[in-house]
Scaffold this active site. Structure first.
Site, PDB file in Angstrom:
ATOM      1  N   SER A 197       0.726  -1.334   0.017  1.00 14.59           N
ATOM      2  CA  SER A 197       0.141   0.057  -0.005  1.00 14.59           C
ATOM      3  C   SER A 197       0.983   1.248   0.046  1.00 14.59           C
ATOM      4  O   SER A 197       0.242   2.448  -0.023  1.00 14.59           O
ATOM      5  CB  SER A 197      -0.889   0.067   1.332  1.00 14.59           C
ATOM      6  OG  SER A 197      -0.252  -0.198   2.627  1.00 14.59           O
ATOM      7  N   ASN A 224      -2.972  -2.400  12.715  1.00 15.07           N
ATOM      8  CA  ASN A 224      -4.481  -2.403  12.585  1.00 15.07           C
ATOM      9  C   ASN A 224      -4.796  -1.182  13.343  1.00 15.07           C
ATOM     10  O   ASN A 224      -5.616  -0.416  12.906  1.00 15.07           O
ATOM     11  CB  ASN A 224      -5.038  -3.573  13.226  1.00 15.07           C
ATOM     12  CG  ASN A 224      -4.725  -4.845  12.403  1.00 15.07           C
ATOM     13  OD1 ASN A 224      -4.062  -4.529  11.184  1.00 15.07           O
ATOM     14  ND2 ASN A 224      -4.860  -6.009  12.808  1.00 15.07           N
ATOM     15  N   THR A 240     -39.890  24.554 -14.296  1.00 13.53           N
ATOM     16  CA  THR A 240     -40.222  23.201 -13.925  1.00 13.53           C
ATOM     17  C   THR A 240     -40.461  22.236 -15.059  1.00 13.53           C
ATOM     18  O   THR A 240     -40.646  22.944 -16.266  1.00 13.53           O
ATOM     19  CB  THR A 240     -41.711  23.218 -13.089  1.00 13.53           C
ATOM     20  OG1 THR A 240     -42.801  23.497 -13.801  1.00 13.53           O
ATOM     21  CG2 THR A 240     -41.752  24.132 -11.877  1.00 13.53           C
ATOM     22  N   HIS A 241     -40.079  21.201 -14.985  1.00  9.94           N
ATOM     23  CA  HIS A 241     -39.979  20.213 -16.130  1.00  9.94           C
ATOM     24  C   HIS A 241     -39.073  20.903 -17.336  1.00  9.94           C
ATOM     25  O   HIS A 241     -39.421  20.586 -18.251  1.00  9.94           O
ATOM     26  CB  HIS A 241     -41.459  19.972 -16.707  1.00  9.94           C
ATOM     27  CG  HIS A 241     -42.370  19.485 -15.596  1.00  9.94           C
ATOM     28  ND1 HIS A 241     -42.481  18.308 -15.376  1.00  9.94           N
ATOM     29  CD2 HIS A 241     -43.014  20.329 -14.746  1.00  9.94           C
ATOM     30  CE1 HIS A 241     -43.475  18.293 -14.133  1.00  9.94           C
ATOM     31  NE2 HIS A 241     -43.746  19.492 -14.075  1.00  9.94           N
ATOM     32  N   SER A 282     -13.097  24.186 -29.892  1.00  6.27           N
ATOM     33  CA  SER A 282     -13.109  22.799 -30.663  1.00  6.27           C
ATOM     34  C   SER A 282     -11.944  22.627 -31.527  1.00  6.27           C
ATOM     35  O   SER A 282     -11.297  24.037 -31.997  1.00  6.27           O
ATOM     36  CB  SER A 282     -14.256  22.703 -31.268  1.00  6.27           C
ATOM     37  OG  SER A 282     -14.072  21.676 -32.126  1.00  6.27           O
ATOM     38  N   LYS A 293     -16.966  26.904 -31.903  1.00  4.02           N
ATOM     39  CA  LYS A 293     -17.309  26.523 -30.780  1.00  4.02           C
ATOM     40  C   LYS A 293     -16.778  27.047 -29.485  1.00  4.02           C
ATOM     41  O   LYS A 293     -15.808  27.692 -29.532  1.00  4.02           O
ATOM     42  CB  LYS A 293     -17.090  25.048 -30.647  1.00  4.02           C
ATOM     43  CG  LYS A 293     -17.850  24.132 -31.565  1.00  4.02           C
ATOM     44  CD  LYS A 293     -19.407  24.247 -31.312  1.00  4.02           C
ATOM     45  CE  LYS A 293     -19.965  23.473 -29.820  1.00  4.02           C
ATOM     46  NZ  LYS A 293     -19.671  22.091 -29.784  1.00  4.02           N
ATOM     47  N   ASN A 347     -16.853  25.935 -25.548  1.00  2.00           N
ATOM     48  CA  ASN A 347     -17.522  25.008 -24.753  1.00  2.00           C
ATOM     49  C   ASN A 347     -17.197  25.131 -23.393  1.00  2.00           C
ATOM     50  O   ASN A 347     -16.243  25.581 -23.236  1.00  2.00           O
ATOM     51  CB  ASN A 347     -17.098  23.440 -25.264  1.00  2.00           C
ATOM     52  CG  ASN A 347     -17.184  23.327 -26.606  1.00  2.00           C
ATOM     53  OD1 ASN A 347     -18.254  23.458 -27.293  1.00  2.00           O
ATOM     54  ND2 ASN A 347     -16.157  22.501 -27.413  1.00  2.00           N
ATOM     55  N   GLU A 392     -18.683  20.788 -17.473  1.00  2.00           N
ATOM     56  CA  GLU A 392     -19.062  19.579 -17.881  1.00  2.00           C
ATOM     57  C   GLU A 392     -18.240  18.532 -17.323  1.00  2.00           C
ATOM     58  O   GLU A 392     -18.685  17.466 -16.636  1.00  2.00           O
ATOM     59  CB  GLU A 392     -18.563  19.120 -19.250  1.00  2.00           C
ATOM     60  CG  GLU A 392     -19.690  19.932 -20.223  1.00  2.00           C
ATOM     61  CD  GLU A 392     -19.125  19.891 -21.700  1.00  2.00           C
ATOM     62  OE1 GLU A 392     -20.124  19.452 -22.611  1.00  2.00           O
ATOM     63  OE2 GLU A 392     -18.089  20.343 -22.173  1.00  2.00           O
ATOM     64  N   LYS A 422      -8.503   3.444   1.111  1.00  5.13           N
ATOM     65  CA  LYS A 422      -7.560   4.540   0.951  1.00  5.13           C
ATOM     66  C   LYS A 422      -7.796   5.352  -0.429  1.00  5.13           C
ATOM     67  O   LYS A 422      -7.945   6.411  -0.396  1.00  5.13           O
ATOM     68  CB  LYS A 422      -6.322   4.329   1.257  1.00  5.13           C
ATOM     69  CG  LYS A 422      -5.789   4.117   2.775  1.00  5.13           C
ATOM     70  CD  LYS A 422      -4.468   3.636   3.048  1.00  5.13           C
ATOM     71  CE  LYS A 422      -4.573   2.838   4.268  1.00  5.13           C
ATOM     72  NZ  LYS A 422      -5.263   1.524   4.275  1.00  5.13           N
TER      73      LYS A 422
HETATM   74  N1  ARG Z   1      -1.537  -1.447   4.934  1.00  6.65           N
HETATM   75  C1  ARG Z   1      -2.414  -1.882   5.828  1.00  6.65           C
HETATM   76  C2  ARG Z   1      -3.659  -1.262   5.648  1.00  6.65           C
HETATM   77  O1  ARG Z   1      -3.775  -0.206   4.938  1.00  6.65           O
HETATM   78  C3  ARG Z   1      -1.968  -1.855   7.066  1.00  6.65           C
HETATM   79  C4  ARG Z   1      -2.358  -2.651   8.051  1.00  6.65           C
HETATM   80  C5  ARG Z   1      -1.689  -3.797   7.772  1.00  6.65           C
HETATM   81  N2  ARG Z   1      -2.078  -4.930   8.855  1.00  6.65           N
HETATM   82  C6  ARG Z   1      -2.066  -6.236   8.852  1.00  6.65           C
HETATM   83  N3  ARG Z   1      -2.059  -6.934   9.832  1.00  6.65           N
HETATM   84  N4  ARG Z   1      -1.242  -6.641   7.654  1.00  6.65           N
HETATM   85  O2  ARG Z   1      -4.789  -1.281   6.056  1.00  6.65           O
END
Ligand code: ARG
Length: 438
Positions: free
Chosen positions: A8, A94, A139-140, A261, A267, A269, A274, A309
């Site tokens: 990660s 954790n 409306t509409h 464009s 154009k 735009n 958008e 994340k």
């Molecule tokens: N990179 C992990 C996460 O974002 C961190 C926690 C990992 N915990 C584990 N017991 N492998 O959740």
């Protein structure tokens, strides 16, 4: 391949500030618990401070490594030797990652609140400029009744006001600290979690260690609040696209905010609007993805939670960018006041006013509605607006029409008549504006 799949660090590296802040507070908690001596605590703290200073100064965070937590711990051990290995006593990644992510959501939420305020301010300023500008309300997507442009703009102000409340509410529940929950069952060392919560400026320590490491409701709640913000922005952006079309002609974007464009020289735009409209999709996508990560997930921590994340970061970045761009568009729009007024007249938006006139003369509303409906058809056939009919013509549809009806059949009178609280009467809109400014 599998290593790369598990890592990660490529995306959680942006949590380094939160990770260092959490670790510094945790070292003090270990010290108070008698796990670290004062000298060890000072050395760990200095090491972490040095890492933060280096990263703040632009030092690159290593590319290899599993996640930001292992990487920072590795940097600490490089700096202060094996003592660095004491920091993780009684802690798990954790409870660590759950804490880091709440700290991230806290600051991201604060940034979104500021961005909401800036866009609200832009809407309020444009509304103040256009307290005298009449446009057809719809409306509409059919012209309905005249409204003030200020009233229309302040409708978006109200949406953003609710967005602010939703976000503040979500952030309130984010302020619960998981650290000390350990891997799942609670730390085996006597951490004063209430004191630790205070040090990290949380309102409370989490009450259940299993919940603490597996709860991502605060991510869901932020994503839900951001999704609703983005849906509001998509409606605003959608109107900017409509209004700047030749068909509406209610506004124009300065060249600097419009795109040409590559093929069609004619154009201009509203591409930025958008894209704001479109980006609501990916923020809502992040919400749905996170709901699916959590669905059916057994307690407590599972690696599935690492998927919390990327969508979150992207949703925050996208919402901040979209709020800023929406603000620039609102500031830059050149409203075509004459065109809006003409559209209100062409749309026979005074028809309700004519029916209300007959009601005040004693006719039941249903009959008034029918009489004016016929008069509008007749006027349209004659190529004139309703108020362009003569008194004799109007009296063909109801004998209750008298000469004073023409005093009522003006845009200004129709606006003034909508004087209920929350209505578009100029006096009411002035009040709403004053309230918005307060
Ligand atoms: N990179 C992990 C996460 O974002 C961190 C926690 C990992 N915990 C584990 N017991 N492998 O959740």
């Amino acid at each position: 391949m599998v290593d790369r799949f598990l890592r990660s660090l490529p995306f959680d590296r942006r949590l380094w500030r939160e990770d260092v802040a959490g670790s510094r507070a945790y070292a003090r908690a270990l010290s108070a618990a008698g796990v670290l001596s004062p000298a060890e605590t000072a050395a760990i703290d200095a090491g972490l401070e040095g890492i933060a200073a280096a990263l703040e100064g632009g030092a690159p965070l290593a590319q290899e490594g599993e996640d930001v937590h292992m990487t920072i711990e590795g940097l600490l051990t490089e700096r202060i030797g094996p003592l660095g290995g004491k920091l993780h006593t009684g802690r798990s990644r954790n409870d660590q990652v759950a804490t880091d992510l709440r700290l991230y959501v806290r600051q991201a939420g604060a940034q979104v609140l500021e961005a909401l305020d800036r866009l609200s301010g832009a809407l309020r300023a444009r509304a103040a400029e256009h307290i005298g500008t009449v446009m057809p309300g719809y409306t509409h997507t059919q012209r309905a009744q005249p409204v003030l442009l200020a009233h229309h703009l302040l409708a978006y102000f109200e949406m953003l006001r609710r967005d602010r409340g939703r976000l503040e509410d979500a952030l309130e529940r984010t302020e619960v600290m998981p650290l000390g929950a350990g891997a799942l069952a609670g730390s085996g060392f006597p951490i004063d979690r209430q004191q630790l919560a205070r040090e990290l400026a949380f309102n409370a320590a989490s009450a259940n260690s299993l919940d603490a490491v597996s709860d991502r409701d605060f991510v869901l709640e932020l994503l839900a609040a951001l999704s609703i913000v983005m849906i509001h922005l998509s409606r605003l952006a959608g109107e900017i696209v409509l209004w700047t079309s030749a068909e509406f002609g209610f506004a124009e974007l300065p060249d600097s905010l419009a795109s040409g464009s590559s093929m069609m020289p004619n154009k201009k735009n509203a591409c930025a609007a958008e894209l704001v409209r479109a980006k609501s999709g990916r923020v809502t996508g992040a919400l749905v993805a996170m709901l699916m990560v959590l669905k059916g997930l057994p307690l407590a921590y599972n690696r599935d939670l690492q998927e919390d994340k990327e969508g979150l970061f992207d949703a925050v970045d996208t919402t901040l960018d979209s709020l800023a761009v929406a603000g620039i568009l609102v500031q830059g729009l050149e409203f075509k006041v004459e065109r809006m007024r003409a559209a209100a007249i062409e749309g026979n938006t005074l028809a309700t006013e004519a029916a209300d006139y007959l009601v005040r003369k004693g006719l039941p509303f249903r009959d008034a509605h029918r009489a004016v409906g016929s008069a509008v058809s007749y006027a349209t056939g004659a190529g004139r607006p309703l108020e362009g009919l003569t008194l004799d013509e109007l009296r063909r549809f109801s004998p209750l029409f008298e000469a004073d009806v023409f005093e009522h059949l003006t845009l200004e009178q129709a606006l003034r008549a909508r004087a209920v609280y929350g209505g578009t009467a100029p006096a009411r809109v002035e009040e709403a504006l004053a309230d918005a400014e307060a």
